[in-house]
Design a protein around this motif. Structure first.
Motif, PDB file in Angstrom:
ATOM      1  N   LEU A  37       4.973  -6.721   6.060  1.00 51.16           N
ATOM      2  CA  LEU A  37       6.397  -6.699   6.364  1.00 51.16           C
ATOM      3  C   LEU A  37       7.188  -6.579   5.066  1.00 51.16           C
ATOM      4  O   LEU A  37       6.934  -7.285   4.103  1.00 51.16           O
ATOM      5  CB  LEU A  37       6.819  -7.970   7.092  1.00 51.16           C
ATOM      6  N   GLY A  38       8.105  -5.661   5.022  1.00 50.30           N
ATOM      7  CA  GLY A  38       8.950  -5.509   3.851  1.00 50.30           C
ATOM      8  C   GLY A  38       8.456  -4.514   2.822  1.00 50.30           C
ATOM      9  O   GLY A  38       9.118  -4.301   1.812  1.00 50.30           O
ATOM     10  N   GLU A  39       7.303  -3.904   3.066  1.00 52.02           N
ATOM     11  CA  GLU A  39       6.826  -2.893   2.127  1.00 52.02           C
ATOM     12  C   GLU A  39       7.705  -1.654   2.225  1.00 52.02           C
ATOM     13  O   GLU A  39       8.134  -1.265   3.309  1.00 52.02           O
ATOM     14  CB  GLU A  39       5.371  -2.521   2.419  1.00 52.02           C
ATOM     15  N   SER A  40       7.998  -1.047   1.091  1.00 52.83           N
ATOM     16  CA  SER A  40       8.853   0.147   1.080  1.00 52.83           C
ATOM     17  C   SER A  40       8.168   1.286   1.815  1.00 52.83           C
ATOM     18  O   SER A  40       6.974   1.481   1.703  1.00 52.83           O
ATOM     19  CB  SER A  40       9.136   0.634  -0.322  1.00 52.83           C
ATOM     20  N   ARG A  41       8.961   2.034   2.503  1.00 48.79           N
ATOM     21  CA  ARG A  41       8.453   3.218   3.172  1.00 48.79           C
ATOM     22  C   ARG A  41       8.672   4.405   2.246  1.00 48.79           C
ATOM     23  O   ARG A  41       9.705   4.504   1.590  1.00 48.79           O
ATOM     24  CB  ARG A  41       9.206   3.415   4.488  1.00 48.79           C
ATOM     25  N   GLU A  42       7.730   5.252   2.211  1.00 53.20           N
ATOM     26  CA  GLU A  42       7.805   6.394   1.303  1.00 53.20           C
ATOM     27  C   GLU A  42       8.906   7.375   1.686  1.00 53.20           C
ATOM     28  O   GLU A  42       9.631   7.865   0.851  1.00 53.20           O
ATOM     29  CB  GLU A  42       6.448   7.122   1.267  1.00 53.20           C
ATOM     30  N   GLY A  43       9.049   7.649   2.965  1.00 53.53           N
ATOM     31  CA  GLY A  43       9.967   8.686   3.396  1.00 53.53           C
ATOM     32  C   GLY A  43      11.394   8.220   3.620  1.00 53.53           C
ATOM     33  O   GLY A  43      12.291   9.022   3.789  1.00 53.53           O
ATOM     34  N   PHE A  44      11.638   6.904   3.640  1.00 50.41           N
ATOM     35  CA  PHE A  44      12.970   6.426   3.977  1.00 50.41           C
ATOM     36  C   PHE A  44      13.232   5.119   3.243  1.00 50.41           C
ATOM     37  O   PHE A  44      12.376   4.260   3.164  1.00 50.41           O
ATOM     38  CB  PHE A  44      13.055   6.193   5.488  1.00 50.41           C
ATOM     39  N   GLY A  45      14.427   4.965   2.715  1.00 48.94           N
ATOM     40  CA  GLY A  45      14.809   3.717   2.069  1.00 48.94           C
ATOM     41  C   GLY A  45      14.166   3.560   0.709  1.00 48.94           C
ATOM     42  O   GLY A  45      13.944   4.524  -0.016  1.00 48.94           O
ATOM     43  N   GLY A  46      13.862   2.337   0.400  1.00 49.04           N
ATOM     44  CA  GLY A  46      13.253   2.031  -0.876  1.00 49.04           C
ATOM     45  C   GLY A  46      14.291   1.743  -1.931  1.00 49.04           C
ATOM     46  O   GLY A  46      15.449   1.489  -1.645  1.00 49.04           O
ATOM     47  N   ALA A  70      15.447  -0.118  -5.837  1.00 50.54           N
ATOM     48  CA  ALA A  70      15.443  -1.430  -6.479  1.00 50.54           C
ATOM     49  C   ALA A  70      16.089  -2.490  -5.602  1.00 50.54           C
ATOM     50  O   ALA A  70      15.634  -3.636  -5.553  1.00 50.54           O
ATOM     51  CB  ALA A  70      16.155  -1.348  -7.818  1.00 50.54           C
ATOM     52  N   GLY A  71      17.161  -2.144  -4.904  1.00 50.13           N
ATOM     53  CA  GLY A  71      17.847  -3.113  -4.055  1.00 50.13           C
ATOM     54  C   GLY A  71      16.966  -3.632  -2.942  1.00 50.13           C
ATOM     55  O   GLY A  71      16.926  -4.835  -2.668  1.00 50.13           O
ATOM     56  N   GLU A  72      16.249  -2.721  -2.304  1.00 47.41           N
ATOM     57  CA  GLU A  72      15.364  -3.136  -1.219  1.00 47.41           C
ATOM     58  C   GLU A  72      14.254  -4.033  -1.748  1.00 47.41           C
ATOM     59  O   GLU A  72      13.921  -5.048  -1.140  1.00 47.41           O
ATOM     60  CB  GLU A  72      14.766  -1.919  -0.522  1.00 47.41           C
ATOM     61  N   GLU A  73      13.699  -3.692  -2.880  1.00 47.30           N
ATOM     62  CA  GLU A  73      12.624  -4.496  -3.460  1.00 47.30           C
ATOM     63  C   GLU A  73      13.101  -5.903  -3.802  1.00 47.30           C
ATOM     64  O   GLU A  73      12.377  -6.870  -3.643  1.00 47.30           O
ATOM     65  CB  GLU A  73      12.068  -3.807  -4.698  1.00 47.30           C
ATOM     66  N   GLN A  74      14.344  -6.020  -4.292  1.00 49.53           N
ATOM     67  CA  GLN A  74      14.858  -7.331  -4.684  1.00 49.53           C
ATOM     68  C   GLN A  74      15.139  -8.233  -3.495  1.00 49.53           C
ATOM     69  O   GLN A  74      14.958  -9.441  -3.581  1.00 49.53           O
ATOM     70  CB  GLN A  74      16.128  -7.171  -5.510  1.00 49.53           C
ATOM     71  N   PHE A  75      15.595  -7.675  -2.387  1.00 49.57           N
ATOM     72  CA  PHE A  75      16.009  -8.500  -1.262  1.00 49.57           C
ATOM     73  C   PHE A  75      14.960  -8.642  -0.165  1.00 49.57           C
ATOM     74  O   PHE A  75      15.170  -9.375   0.800  1.00 49.57           O
ATOM     75  CB  PHE A  75      17.315  -7.963  -0.674  1.00 49.57           C
ATOM     76  N   THR A  76      13.838  -7.980  -0.305  1.00 53.98           N
ATOM     77  CA  THR A  76      12.778  -8.068   0.705  1.00 53.98           C
ATOM     78  C   THR A  76      12.280  -9.493   0.873  1.00 53.98           C
ATOM     79  O   THR A  76      12.066  -9.952   1.995  1.00 53.98           O
ATOM     80  CB  THR A  76      11.611  -7.133   0.339  1.00 53.98           C
ATOM     81  N   SER A  77      12.117 -10.214  -0.221  1.00 51.88           N
ATOM     82  CA  SER A  77      11.610 -11.586  -0.122  1.00 51.88           C
ATOM     83  C   SER A  77      12.571 -12.483   0.647  1.00 51.88           C
ATOM     84  O   SER A  77      12.148 -13.365   1.392  1.00 51.88           O
ATOM     85  CB  SER A  77      11.339 -12.170  -1.504  1.00 51.88           C
ATOM     86  N   PHE A  78      13.885 -12.252   0.491  1.00 52.49           N
ATOM     87  CA  PHE A  78      14.866 -13.037   1.237  1.00 52.49           C
ATOM     88  C   PHE A  78      14.766 -12.744   2.734  1.00 52.49           C
ATOM     89  O   PHE A  78      14.873 -13.653   3.560  1.00 52.49           O
ATOM     90  CB  PHE A  78      16.291 -12.742   0.757  1.00 52.49           C
ATOM     91  N   LEU A  79      14.582 -11.483   3.077  1.00 49.80           N
ATOM     92  CA  LEU A  79      14.460 -11.093   4.472  1.00 49.80           C
ATOM     93  C   LEU A  79      13.218 -11.720   5.106  1.00 49.80           C
ATOM     94  O   LEU A  79      13.285 -12.294   6.193  1.00 49.80           O
ATOM     95  CB  LEU A  79      14.390  -9.571   4.609  1.00 49.80           C
ATOM     96  N   ILE A  80      12.107 -11.647   4.419  1.00 43.41           N
ATOM     97  CA  ILE A  80      10.862 -12.216   4.931  1.00 43.41           C
ATOM     98  C   ILE A  80      11.004 -13.714   5.119  1.00 43.41           C
ATOM     99  O   ILE A  80      10.612 -14.272   6.151  1.00 43.41           O
ATOM    100  CB  ILE A  80       9.678 -11.873   4.006  1.00 43.41           C
ATOM    101  N   ARG A  81      11.587 -14.395   4.140  1.00 52.36           N
ATOM    102  CA  ARG A  81      11.750 -15.859   4.222  1.00 52.36           C
ATOM    103  C   ARG A  81      12.659 -16.241   5.396  1.00 52.36           C
ATOM    104  O   ARG A  81      12.374 -17.180   6.129  1.00 52.36           O
ATOM    105  CB  ARG A  81      12.303 -16.393   2.899  1.00 52.36           C
ATOM    106  N   GLU A  82      13.749 -15.523   5.577  1.00 50.26           N
ATOM    107  CA  GLU A  82      14.672 -15.835   6.669  1.00 50.26           C
ATOM    108  C   GLU A  82      14.025 -15.584   8.028  1.00 50.26           C
ATOM    109  O   GLU A  82      14.200 -16.373   8.959  1.00 50.26           O
ATOM    110  CB  GLU A  82      15.959 -15.019   6.535  1.00 50.26           C
ATOM    111  N   GLN A  83      13.264 -14.505   8.144  1.00 49.82           N
ATOM    112  CA  GLN A  83      12.571 -14.237   9.404  1.00 49.82           C
ATOM    113  C   GLN A  83      11.543 -15.329   9.692  1.00 49.82           C
ATOM    114  O   GLN A  83      11.419 -15.794  10.826  1.00 49.82           O
ATOM    115  CB  GLN A  83      11.913 -12.866   9.373  1.00 49.82           C
ATOM    116  N   ALA A  84      10.825 -15.761   8.674  1.00 53.91           N
ATOM    117  CA  ALA A  84       9.834 -16.824   8.845  1.00 53.91           C
ATOM    118  C   ALA A  84      10.509 -18.138   9.235  1.00 53.91           C
ATOM    119  O   ALA A  84      10.007 -18.868  10.104  1.00 53.91           O
ATOM    120  CB  ALA A  84       9.033 -17.005   7.560  1.00 53.91           C
ATOM    121  N   THR A  85      11.653 -18.433   8.645  1.00 54.13           N
ATOM    122  CA  THR A  85      12.387 -19.654   8.981  1.00 54.13           C
ATOM    123  C   THR A  85      12.851 -19.616  10.427  1.00 54.13           C
ATOM    124  O   THR A  85      12.743 -20.610  11.158  1.00 54.13           O
ATOM    125  CB  THR A  85      13.586 -19.840   8.028  1.00 54.13           C
ATOM    126  N   GLN A  86      13.355 -18.475  10.872  1.00 55.02           N
ATOM    127  CA  GLN A  86      13.810 -18.354  12.261  1.00 55.02           C
ATOM    128  C   GLN A  86      12.641 -18.477  13.239  1.00 55.02           C
ATOM    129  O   GLN A  86      12.791 -19.078  14.302  1.00 55.02           O
ATOM    130  CB  GLN A  86      14.563 -17.038  12.468  1.00 55.02           C
TER     131      GLN A  86
END
Length: 97
Positions: free
Chosen positions: A47-56, A58-74
């Motif tokens: 979960l949170g790995e960059s997709r080659e064809g879409f997105g990616g 520096a911003g996505e890489e920096q905030f992925t850990s926050f997204l994963i943590r929030e999903q796990a908390t929920q």
């Protein structure tokens, strides 16, 4: 065509998320520990790995850990996988309650 049976509706209490009491720090700690465990599991699952064809980027890489943590908390706060409840009872026993 056979008669179709109605789909039973869940009562609101069956879908109410588990919320720790504000005065129970032991239960809150158990939920946070389950959330940490789930965050590691979600990260290992990709979960949170960059997709080659879409997105990616520096911003996505920096905030992925926050997204994963929030999903796990929920997930943990809505009942999780039962780990928090087991931890809570084990911790409660060690405190002699």
């Amino acid at each position: 065509m056979p008669d179709l049976l109605p789909i039973p509706r869940q009562t609101p209490s069956a879908v109410t998320p588990v919320r720790p009491a504000a005065s129970d720090p032991l239960r809150e700690a158990a939920i946070e520990l389950e959330a940490s465990f789930l965050a590691q599991m979600l990260k290992s699952a990709g979960l949170g790995e960059s997709r080659e064809g879409f997105g990616g980027g520096a911003g996505e890489e920096q905030f992925t850990s926050f997204l994963i943590r929030e999903q796990a908390t929920q997930i943990a706060r809505s009942g999780g996988i039962g780990l928090a409840e087991s931890l809570y009872h084990a911790l409660k026993e060690t405190q002699g309650e």
